[in-house]
Design a protein around this motif. Structure first.
Motif, mmCIF file in Angstrom:
data_model
loop_
_atom_site.group_PDB
_atom_site.id
_atom_site.type_symbol
_atom_site.label_atom_id
_atom_site.label_comp_id
_atom_site.label_asym_id
_atom_site.label_seq_id
_atom_site.Cartn_x
_atom_site.Cartn_y
_atom_site.Cartn_z
ATOM 1 N N PHE A 273 -11.821 -2.071 -7.398
ATOM 2 C CA PHE A 273 -12.176 -3.085 -6.327
ATOM 3 C C PHE A 273 -13.448 -3.863 -6.334
ATOM 4 O O PHE A 273 -12.994 -5.081 -5.938
ATOM 5 C CB PHE A 273 -12.499 -2.422 -4.868
ATOM 6 C CG PHE A 273 -11.948 -3.116 -3.796
ATOM 7 C CD1 PHE A 273 -11.085 -3.104 -3.694
ATOM 8 C CD2 PHE A 273 -13.409 -3.867 -2.712
ATOM 9 C CE1 PHE A 273 -11.105 -4.649 -1.932
ATOM 10 C CE2 PHE A 273 -12.962 -4.389 -1.359
ATOM 11 C CZ PHE A 273 -11.622 -4.666 -1.215
ATOM 12 N N ARG A 274 -14.060 -3.326 -7.270
ATOM 13 C CA ARG A 274 -15.109 -4.848 -7.559
ATOM 14 C C ARG A 274 -13.988 -5.999 -7.876
ATOM 15 O O ARG A 274 -14.582 -7.107 -7.463
ATOM 16 C CB ARG A 274 -16.093 -3.805 -8.276
ATOM 17 C CG ARG A 274 -17.598 -5.424 -9.172
ATOM 18 C CD ARG A 274 -18.509 -4.348 -9.331
ATOM 19 N NE ARG A 274 -17.838 -4.047 -10.485
ATOM 20 C CZ ARG A 274 -18.848 -3.387 -11.740
ATOM 21 N NH1 ARG A 274 -19.785 -3.354 -11.092
ATOM 22 N NH2 ARG A 274 -18.243 -2.610 -13.077
ATOM 23 N N ASP A 275 -13.222 -5.906 -8.729
ATOM 24 C CA ASP A 275 -12.630 -7.237 -10.128
ATOM 25 C C ASP A 275 -11.657 -7.429 -8.097
ATOM 26 O O ASP A 275 -11.779 -8.685 -8.789
ATOM 27 C CB ASP A 275 -12.118 -6.270 -11.098
ATOM 28 C CG ASP A 275 -12.835 -5.679 -12.400
ATOM 29 O OD1 ASP A 275 -13.631 -5.975 -12.161
ATOM 30 O OD2 ASP A 275 -12.284 -5.212 -12.610
ATOM 31 N N VAL A 276 -10.739 -6.779 -7.827
ATOM 32 C CA VAL A 276 -10.022 -7.575 -6.664
ATOM 33 C C VAL A 276 -11.032 -8.704 -6.231
ATOM 34 O O VAL A 276 -10.330 -8.978 -6.011
ATOM 35 C CB VAL A 276 -9.497 -5.594 -5.961
ATOM 36 C CG1 VAL A 276 -8.954 -6.870 -5.009
ATOM 37 C CG2 VAL A 276 -8.852 -5.273 -6.563
ATOM 38 N N ARG A 358 5.038 -0.504 3.091
ATOM 39 C CA ARG A 358 4.038 -1.275 2.241
ATOM 40 C C ARG A 358 4.268 -1.925 0.990
ATOM 41 O O ARG A 358 4.850 -0.834 0.046
ATOM 42 C CB ARG A 358 2.133 -0.149 2.589
ATOM 43 C CG ARG A 358 1.436 0.509 3.925
ATOM 44 C CD ARG A 358 1.608 -1.381 5.357
ATOM 45 N NE ARG A 358 2.632 -1.402 5.472
ATOM 46 C CZ ARG A 358 2.723 -3.133 5.900
ATOM 47 N NH1 ARG A 358 1.852 -4.485 6.429
ATOM 48 N NH2 ARG A 358 3.996 -3.586 6.871
ATOM 49 N N PRO A 359 4.121 -2.594 0.173
ATOM 50 C CA PRO A 359 4.232 -2.953 -1.204
ATOM 51 C C PRO A 359 2.485 -1.513 -1.443
ATOM 52 O O PRO A 359 1.364 -1.414 -0.805
ATOM 53 C CB PRO A 359 2.723 -4.326 -1.099
ATOM 54 C CG PRO A 359 2.855 -4.675 -0.029
ATOM 55 C CD PRO A 359 3.186 -4.075 1.015
ATOM 56 N N VAL A 393 -3.352 -5.253 -8.089
ATOM 57 C CA VAL A 393 -3.840 -5.083 -6.804
ATOM 58 C C VAL A 393 -3.697 -6.603 -6.093
ATOM 59 O O VAL A 393 -3.250 -7.291 -5.215
ATOM 60 C CB VAL A 393 -4.908 -4.263 -5.759
ATOM 61 C CG1 VAL A 393 -5.969 -4.413 -4.594
ATOM 62 C CG2 VAL A 393 -4.902 -2.347 -6.463
ATOM 63 N N SER A 394 -4.306 -7.245 -6.713
ATOM 64 C CA SER A 394 -5.029 -8.474 -6.577
ATOM 65 C C SER A 394 -3.866 -9.349 -6.994
ATOM 66 O O SER A 394 -3.687 -10.575 -5.368
ATOM 67 C CB SER A 394 -5.743 -9.201 -8.120
ATOM 68 O OG SER A 394 -6.650 -8.829 -7.422
ATOM 69 N N SER A 395 -2.314 -9.080 -7.407
ATOM 70 C CA SER A 395 -1.854 -10.214 -7.550
ATOM 71 C C SER A 395 -0.679 -9.933 -6.280
ATOM 72 O O SER A 395 -0.069 -10.849 -5.664
ATOM 73 C CB SER A 395 -0.063 -9.459 -9.174
ATOM 74 O OG SER A 395 -0.172 -8.135 -8.238
ATOM 75 N N LEU A 396 -0.231 -8.725 -5.684
ATOM 76 C CA LEU A 396 0.180 -8.583 -4.667
ATOM 77 C C LEU A 396 -0.913 -9.131 -3.477
ATOM 78 O O LEU A 396 0.724 -9.523 -3.091
ATOM 79 C CB LEU A 396 0.403 -6.468 -4.226
ATOM 80 C CG LEU A 396 1.445 -6.022 -5.161
ATOM 81 C CD1 LEU A 396 1.366 -3.755 -4.998
ATOM 82 C CD2 LEU A 396 2.942 -6.779 -5.326
ATOM 83 N N LEU A 397 -2.008 -8.890 -3.075
ATOM 84 C CA LEU A 397 -2.404 -9.449 -2.376
ATOM 85 C C LEU A 397 -2.313 -11.559 -2.492
ATOM 86 O O LEU A 397 -2.073 -12.003 -1.302
ATOM 87 C CB LEU A 397 -3.964 -9.665 -2.445
ATOM 88 C CG LEU A 397 -4.245 -8.224 -2.244
ATOM 89 C CD1 LEU A 397 -6.052 -8.284 -2.200
ATOM 90 C CD2 LEU A 397 -3.897 -7.368 -0.530
ATOM 91 N N SER A 398 -1.937 -11.493 -3.571
ATOM 92 C CA SER A 398 -1.447 -12.815 -3.579
ATOM 93 C C SER A 398 0.114 -13.520 -3.935
ATOM 94 O O SER A 398 0.275 -14.860 -4.053
ATOM 95 C CB SER A 398 -2.139 -13.712 -4.792
ATOM 96 O OG SER A 398 -3.449 -13.662 -5.020
ATOM 97 N N ALA A 399 0.861 -12.532 -4.000
ATOM 98 C CA ALA A 399 2.224 -13.030 -4.047
ATOM 99 C C ALA A 399 2.500 -13.189 -2.621
ATOM 100 O O ALA A 399 4.026 -13.348 -2.593
ATOM 101 C CB ALA A 399 2.509 -11.357 -4.205
#
Length: 441
Positions: A273-276, A358-359, A393-399
């Motif tokens: 999550f630090r990278d997210v 949920r994704p 996770v980052s890609s799904l948050l932007s998807a």
């Protein structure tokens, strides 16, 4: 007529989705079942053993008489509001010493607490006697033990006295415990050979059961189920749950949910999550649940400098779970093999996240790849791979639309493959086959 069991192929791999296609069955002589469990909802807000209750209730709706034998725990009472009749057994006169069952007997799911050993004898004896009394009164057709250990011995004794077949459901920690010591392995092997039917929630557990001594033909892979309607109801209010968690409406909420023990892999999620946050600085991570590692996880988040972006709301009452799932933008299941080899079979939280639409980001362990189709109903990553979790996770948050489509596909998969009526029919097929099998001497 095809065999009801499976044979481990020469390459050691089982066919994908072997037991997930819709099936029908006609019961023969099965009219009553006595379930023996170490975990069952103690009140309507309790999430302990909810899947056992859901299965018992669905089998009762299908017309069987269902009795559940569960341990008494403190002042709590087993949830008696339902079609299945619940019978508590008391293995200690002192409430505070009733630590077996309900996830209390093990330290972080790794080893038994020292005080547990003195209670094993009374637990097994009281459980067996209660099962025998209930089984005789109800004229049970099958004794069904949930968890090979600790409930297999009492169930096997009761089935022997009642002269009825024994069915055992494997859930994960029980198999790991059986593998941990030679004495446990020998006992588990005897129990598995004695069982007329063995239900495994994943192919991984099925293979391990055969290595312990189970006959391949006696093993069926039957996943857990989920009430999709409960999680897609219009009454589910994710925004209200966000407010309770102090998560602003505009923030991205990443959710991990489960007992705070090593095999859940939440340390990897916190590290990821630090990278997210580097890509989504407004994001908030919620790790819901309680357990022995709570303090360690809180400290880890603080040490990484992200303590103010991680929430630990603690134990979630069962009626609040749909709202919690609805509040999430992405659900993460970072399960791992812990240092004892313990691993989840098929986590119920995964099916609940699917039902909630949920994704999902999940690790390729246990039965997870049997439930999630990579790239369609979720994203699968290697275990202990925090960078892969962070990237997914980052890609799904932007998807946007892609993430929503993945969530809808997950919900439809849950509806088609994991509904409780379907799962109950599969279990009832195991009962029928066990009743028709040659008696075990």
């Amino acid at each position: 007529m095809p065999s009801r069991g499976w044979f481990p192929p020469k390459d050691g791999k089982l066919p994908a989705q072997r037991n997930l296609a819709p099936v029908t069955t006609v019961r023969s002589k099965v009219h009553a079942v006595t379930m023996v469990t170490s975990s069952y909802p103690r009140h309507k807000y309790d999430g302990a053993g909810v899947f056992v209750k859901s299965l018992a209730e669905q089998i009762a709706r299908d017309g069987l008489a269902v009795d559940v034998v569960a341990p008494a725990a403190g002042r709590a009472r087993a949830d008696r509001d339902g079609l299945a009749r619940v019978h508590e057994f008391r293995y200690s006169p002192i409430r505070r010493t009733r630590i077996l069952g309900y996830g209390q007997a093990m330290v972080a799911d790794r080893k038994l607490r020292a005080a547990s050993y003195a209670l094993i004898g009374p637990y097994v004896l009281s459980q067996a006697l209660t099962t025998i009394v209930v089984g005789r009164r109800q004229r049970t057709s099958v004794v069904h033990a949930h968890w090979l250990l600790p409930n297999g011995p009492a169930a096997a004794l009761a089935a022997l006295v009642l002269r009825v077949p024994l069915v055992i459901s494997l859930h994960g920690t029980d198999v790991t415990l059986a593998e941990s010591r030679p004495a446990y392995s020998r006992l588990a092997g005897w129990l598995l050979r004695r069982a007329s039917g063995i239900i495994s929630c994943s192919q991984d557990l099925a293979h391990r059961a055969v290595r312990l001594g189970a006959k391949p033909r006696s093993v069926e892979v039957v996943p857990y189920g989920v009430d999709v309607g409960l999680f897609e109801s219009r009454c589910v209010d994710g925004m209200a749950r966000r407010a309770e968690l102090a998560v602003p409406p505009e923030a991205k909420l990443v959710l991990g949910y489960g007992r705070l023990v090593a095999k859940k892999g939440f340390a990897d999620l916190i590290s990821a999550f630090r990278d997210v946050l580097a890509r989504h600085p407004e994001a908030i991570l919620v790790i819901a649940g309680d357990g022995d590692l709570r303090g360690d996880l809180v400290s880890l988040a603080s040490d990484l400098g992200i303590g103010n972006r991680v929430r630990f709301p603690g134990l979630v009452q069962w009626p609040d779970v749909p709202g919690l799932m609805a509040a999430a933008d992405v659900f993460v299941l970072p399960s791992v093999h812990d240092d004892t080899g313990n691993v989840d079979g098929l986590p119920n939280t995964l099916l609940e996240a699917m039902a909630a639409g949920r994704p999902i980001v999940a690790t390729r362990v246990g039965g997870v790849p049997e439930a999630i189709e990579h790239g369609c109903t979720g994203i699968l990553v290697p275990e202990h791979d925090a960078p892969a979790i962070a990237s997914s996770v980052s890609s799904l948050l932007s998807a946007g639309d892609r993430a929503r489509a993945m969530g809808l596909a997950a919900r439809e998969a849950a509806r088609l493959r994991f509904s409780w009526p379907e799962i109950a029919r599969r279990v009832e097929m195991v009962y029928d086959a066990a009743l028709s099998a040659e008696p075990v001497e």
